[in-house]
Design a protein around this motif. Structure first.
Motif, mmCIF file in Angstrom:
data_model
loop_
_atom_site.group_PDB
_atom_site.id
_atom_site.type_symbol
_atom_site.label_atom_id
_atom_site.label_comp_id
_atom_site.label_asym_id
_atom_site.label_seq_id
_atom_site.Cartn_x
_atom_site.Cartn_y
_atom_site.Cartn_z
ATOM 1 N N GLY A 190 38.992 50.187 -45.115
ATOM 2 C CA GLY A 190 38.983 48.809 -45.554
ATOM 3 C C GLY A 190 39.832 47.952 -44.631
ATOM 4 O O GLY A 190 40.835 48.423 -44.072
ATOM 5 N N PRO A 191 39.466 46.683 -44.443
ATOM 6 C CA PRO A 191 40.228 45.804 -43.550
ATOM 7 C C PRO A 191 41.713 45.740 -43.888
ATOM 8 O O PRO A 191 42.560 45.755 -42.987
ATOM 9 C CB PRO A 191 39.550 44.452 -43.724
ATOM 10 C CG PRO A 191 38.173 44.764 -44.198
ATOM 11 C CD PRO A 191 38.301 46.001 -45.025
ATOM 12 N N ALA A 192 42.049 45.669 -45.175
ATOM 13 C CA ALA A 192 43.448 45.535 -45.578
ATOM 14 C C ALA A 192 44.276 46.742 -45.151
ATOM 15 O O ALA A 192 45.475 46.616 -44.848
ATOM 16 C CB ALA A 192 43.538 45.331 -47.082
ATOM 17 N N HIS A 193 43.660 47.911 -45.092
ATOM 18 C CA HIS A 193 44.368 49.128 -44.689
ATOM 19 C C HIS A 193 44.903 49.006 -43.271
ATOM 20 O O HIS A 193 45.942 49.592 -42.942
ATOM 21 C CB HIS A 193 43.423 50.329 -44.807
ATOM 22 C CG HIS A 193 44.044 51.625 -44.374
ATOM 23 N ND1 HIS A 193 44.960 52.302 -45.157
ATOM 24 C CD2 HIS A 193 43.890 52.369 -43.248
ATOM 25 C CE1 HIS A 193 45.346 53.400 -44.523
ATOM 26 N NE2 HIS A 193 44.710 53.469 -43.371
ATOM 27 N N HIS A 194 44.214 48.231 -42.434
ATOM 28 C CA HIS A 194 44.626 48.055 -41.046
ATOM 29 C C HIS A 194 45.101 46.632 -40.756
ATOM 30 O O HIS A 194 44.935 46.124 -39.653
ATOM 31 C CB HIS A 194 43.491 48.450 -40.105
ATOM 32 C CG HIS A 194 43.307 49.936 -39.975
ATOM 33 N ND1 HIS A 194 44.249 50.756 -39.399
ATOM 34 C CD2 HIS A 194 42.278 50.751 -40.359
ATOM 35 C CE1 HIS A 194 43.812 52.017 -39.408
ATOM 36 N NE2 HIS A 194 42.632 52.031 -40.004
ATOM 37 N N ARG A 195 45.694 46.028 -41.788
ATOM 38 C CA ARG A 195 46.376 44.746 -41.615
ATOM 39 C C ARG A 195 45.441 43.616 -41.187
ATOM 40 O O ARG A 195 45.789 42.755 -40.384
ATOM 41 C CB ARG A 195 47.527 44.875 -40.625
ATOM 42 C CG ARG A 195 48.585 45.897 -40.997
ATOM 43 C CD ARG A 195 49.467 45.394 -42.131
ATOM 44 N NE ARG A 195 50.243 44.223 -41.720
ATOM 45 C CZ ARG A 195 50.798 43.354 -42.557
ATOM 46 N NH1 ARG A 195 50.655 43.519 -43.874
ATOM 47 N NH2 ARG A 195 51.493 42.327 -42.103
ATOM 48 N N LEU A 222 38.276 34.434 -33.754
ATOM 49 C CA LEU A 222 38.003 34.854 -35.121
ATOM 50 C C LEU A 222 38.703 36.166 -35.461
ATOM 51 O O LEU A 222 39.266 36.322 -36.544
ATOM 52 C CB LEU A 222 36.479 34.999 -35.315
ATOM 53 C CG LEU A 222 35.684 33.696 -35.459
ATOM 54 C CD1 LEU A 222 34.224 33.931 -35.133
ATOM 55 C CD2 LEU A 222 35.840 33.133 -36.871
ATOM 56 N N VAL A 223 38.666 37.118 -34.544
ATOM 57 C CA VAL A 223 39.277 38.414 -34.798
ATOM 58 C C VAL A 223 40.795 38.277 -34.915
ATOM 59 O O VAL A 223 41.418 38.795 -35.841
ATOM 60 C CB VAL A 223 38.890 39.423 -33.700
ATOM 61 C CG1 VAL A 223 39.716 40.711 -33.838
ATOM 62 C CG2 VAL A 223 37.408 39.741 -33.777
ATOM 63 N N ASP A 228 43.075 40.430 -42.818
ATOM 64 C CA ASP A 228 42.787 39.606 -43.985
ATOM 65 C C ASP A 228 41.276 39.657 -44.208
ATOM 66 O O ASP A 228 40.511 39.146 -43.382
ATOM 67 C CB ASP A 228 43.237 38.173 -43.719
ATOM 68 C CG ASP A 228 43.004 37.248 -44.901
ATOM 69 O OD1 ASP A 228 41.933 37.333 -45.528
ATOM 70 O OD2 ASP A 228 43.891 36.407 -45.172
ATOM 71 N N PRO A 229 40.812 40.270 -45.303
ATOM 72 C CA PRO A 229 39.361 40.426 -45.506
ATOM 73 C C PRO A 229 38.609 39.102 -45.538
ATOM 74 O O PRO A 229 37.495 39.010 -45.012
ATOM 75 C CB PRO A 229 39.269 41.157 -46.855
ATOM 76 C CG PRO A 229 40.584 41.854 -47.010
ATOM 77 C CD PRO A 229 41.590 40.944 -46.368
ATOM 78 N N ASP A 230 39.185 38.077 -46.161
ATOM 79 C CA ASP A 230 38.497 36.787 -46.242
ATOM 80 C C ASP A 230 38.340 36.165 -44.853
ATOM 81 O O ASP A 230 37.281 35.622 -44.514
ATOM 82 C CB ASP A 230 39.265 35.836 -47.156
ATOM 83 C CG ASP A 230 39.231 36.284 -48.604
ATOM 84 O OD1 ASP A 230 38.275 36.990 -48.989
ATOM 85 O OD2 ASP A 230 40.165 35.937 -49.360
ATOM 86 N N ARG A 231 39.402 36.239 -44.053
ATOM 87 C CA ARG A 231 39.318 35.683 -42.696
ATOM 88 C C ARG A 231 38.373 36.506 -41.823
ATOM 89 O O ARG A 231 37.651 35.946 -40.992
ATOM 90 C CB ARG A 231 40.699 35.615 -42.059
ATOM 91 C CG ARG A 231 41.558 34.478 -42.615
ATOM 92 C CD ARG A 231 42.957 34.481 -42.034
ATOM 93 N NE ARG A 231 43.623 33.227 -42.327
ATOM 94 C CZ ARG A 231 44.022 32.350 -41.405
ATOM 95 N NH1 ARG A 231 43.840 32.619 -40.127
ATOM 96 N NH2 ARG A 231 44.610 31.227 -41.742
ATOM 97 N N LEU A 232 38.361 37.814 -42.020
ATOM 98 C CA LEU A 232 37.454 38.654 -41.249
ATOM 99 C C LEU A 232 36.002 38.326 -41.581
ATOM 100 O O LEU A 232 35.128 38.346 -40.701
ATOM 101 C CB LEU A 232 37.749 40.132 -41.544
ATOM 102 C CG LEU A 232 37.276 41.159 -40.511
ATOM 103 C CD1 LEU A 232 37.902 40.908 -39.148
ATOM 104 C CD2 LEU A 232 37.618 42.565 -40.985
ATOM 105 N N ASN A 233 35.744 37.968 -42.827
ATOM 106 C CA ASN A 233 34.377 37.636 -43.230
ATOM 107 C C ASN A 233 33.891 36.309 -42.659
ATOM 108 O O ASN A 233 32.690 36.003 -42.732
ATOM 109 C CB ASN A 233 34.258 37.626 -44.751
ATOM 110 C CG ASN A 233 34.063 39.033 -45.297
ATOM 111 O OD1 ASN A 233 33.448 39.881 -44.656
ATOM 112 N ND2 ASN A 233 34.587 39.277 -46.492
#
Length: 414
Positions: free
Chosen positions: A6-11, A407-408, A13-18
């Motif tokens: 999951g994105p959060a596991h590797h620091r 973005l990344v 932000d899931p919302d920003r990544l989306n």
């Protein structure tokens, strides 16, 4: 091996990544790209995987993670890995002249300064393997401006998939003078195609066979090759262009009425059965396969049980080999990346100063792209591999590379 997390596991932000999903969707909705896909891995785990749009507009087929695409110049890092694998075996040194392997280069001449004709030349040194790998050899590409590119264009010296064999075209390139004395400037060139022929001479194998047995198969890149691999043709993408003229005229401003004009179909493409093994631009494959290659580099030359290079050789490849940045070497050629604040390693660019490169990133980022707008970068500071696939030529059509980097980085929490 490559996992998922999951994105959060590797620091992240899931919302920003989306936001990347929305950005990709807009590129397709605005008819800039027919379809595209992105893979992002951190510390060996895939944290983002998304594809959208179509790989074939007429057939209404989706662009997906398993879509087979033309990666063009993203072949160059693969070929330079092959070169360094042979160098690690003590078979040559990078300062060796190319004529040691291709005798047609034994009598080298370069154009005189401000030459207006191809016959205005003077004797010069023979380019070295290192100069070929770093685009400082004096070779060029037909799409660059200048006297030598015009002569190359007249002879169609582009190493296209139907132009084999490699040995013949390498010898033909050697009949022309260099654009400048080796080491004098940086100019994007067919130098890594010539290195592909060197690999054949040294290894005693075709470049196709050497890459297959030494790199692609060990890394599990089973759907990548110089020809579309058996069983994958139904996933091979069409190629599009926004230009009214030649889709490979990278400096053209001839924008057409159709931003997605079909220029190479998946049913009769020369990549279905390539005769030329172009080390500078000939591979086709999937984004998942290419992520395996970038992860090997990020990990220091190994992935799972496949140990291709030592960590020190891998660092050497991805370090700057120029005296300064590319811009300081007076290029007049097309390049896949910015030139200010960017150095060049073996087969790819290296960020020296993100501010001067005018794109968010880390010092030491190693990257390159392809003519069909594919792109990758490896960030050693954040332990990232990012790969972007689409199929639109030329790659200079839209500024998607710095946009994706922004973005990344916006989604990173550290």
């Amino acid at each position: 091996m490559i996992g998922t997390a999951g994105p959060a596991h590797h620091r992240f932000d899931p919302d920003r990544l989306n936001r990347i999903r929305d950005w990709m969707g807009a590129l397709v909705a605005d008819r800039k790209y027919p379809g595209c896909s992105v893979l992002i891995a951190r510390q060996g785990d895939i944290v983002f995987d998304h594809a959208t749009g179509l790989r074939d507009i007429d057939a209404d087929l989706p662009f997906a993670r398993d879509t087979v695409a033309r990666i063009y110049s993203m072949t160059k890092p693969v070929t330079t890995v092959a070169l360094m694998m042979l160098a690690e075996r003590g078979l040559f040194h990078l300062d060796a002249p190319v004529s040691d392997f291709i005798p047609a280069f034994a009598d080298c001449h370069a154009l005189i300064p401000n030459a207006s004709r191809i016959d205005q030349t003077e004797p010069c040194a023979i380019p070295t393997l290192h100069q070929l790998a770093t685009h400082t050899s004096g070779l060029s590409y037909p799409f660059n401006p200048g006297v030598l590119p015009a002569a190359m264009e007249a002879q169609d010296l582009i190493f296209g998939p139907s132009q084999g064999p490699l040995s013949d075209m390498a010898n033909q390139v050697a009949t022309l003078p260099l654009a400048f004395h080796p080491g004098q400037r940086w100019e994007y060139s067919v130098g890594i195609d010539i290195l592909g022929r060197v690999i054949e001479v040294v290894s005693g194998q075709s470049l196709d066979m050497f890459l297959r047995t030494e790199i692609l198969d060990p890394l599990g890149m089973s759907e990548t090759g110089f020809s579309v691999m058996p069983g994958t043709q139904d996933r091979f993408a069409a190629l599009y262009t926004p230009l009214a003229g030649d889709a490979f005229d990278l400096n053209s401003a001839q924008t057409g009425a159709d931003t997605l004009r079909l220029t190479d179909t998946p049913t009769d493409s020369p990549f279905l059965n390539a005769s030329m093994y172009s080390g500078g631009g000939g591979l086709v494959g999937t984004i998942g396969d290419y992520l395996r290659f970038t992860e090997m580099l990020r990990s220091g030359g190994a992935l799972g049980e496949a140990h291709l290079l030592s960590p020190s050789t891998t660092r050497f490849m991805m370090s700057n080999h120029l005296p300064g940045d590319i811009a300081s070497m007076g290029p007049s050629s097309f390049a896949e990346q910015p030139m200010d604040g960017m150095g060049f390693g073996l087969g790819g660019a290296v960020v020296l100063d993100p501010g001067r490169a005018r794109a968010v990133g880390s010092v030491g980022d190693f990257s390159w792209g392809g003519m069909a707008s594919t792109f990758f970068w490896i960030d050693p500071v954040h332990d990232l591999s990012v790969v972007f696939f689409t199929q639109l030529s030329p790659s200079s059509s839209y500024p998607t590379r710095p946009q994706l980097k922004a973005l990344v980085h916006a989604a990173l929490k550290d």
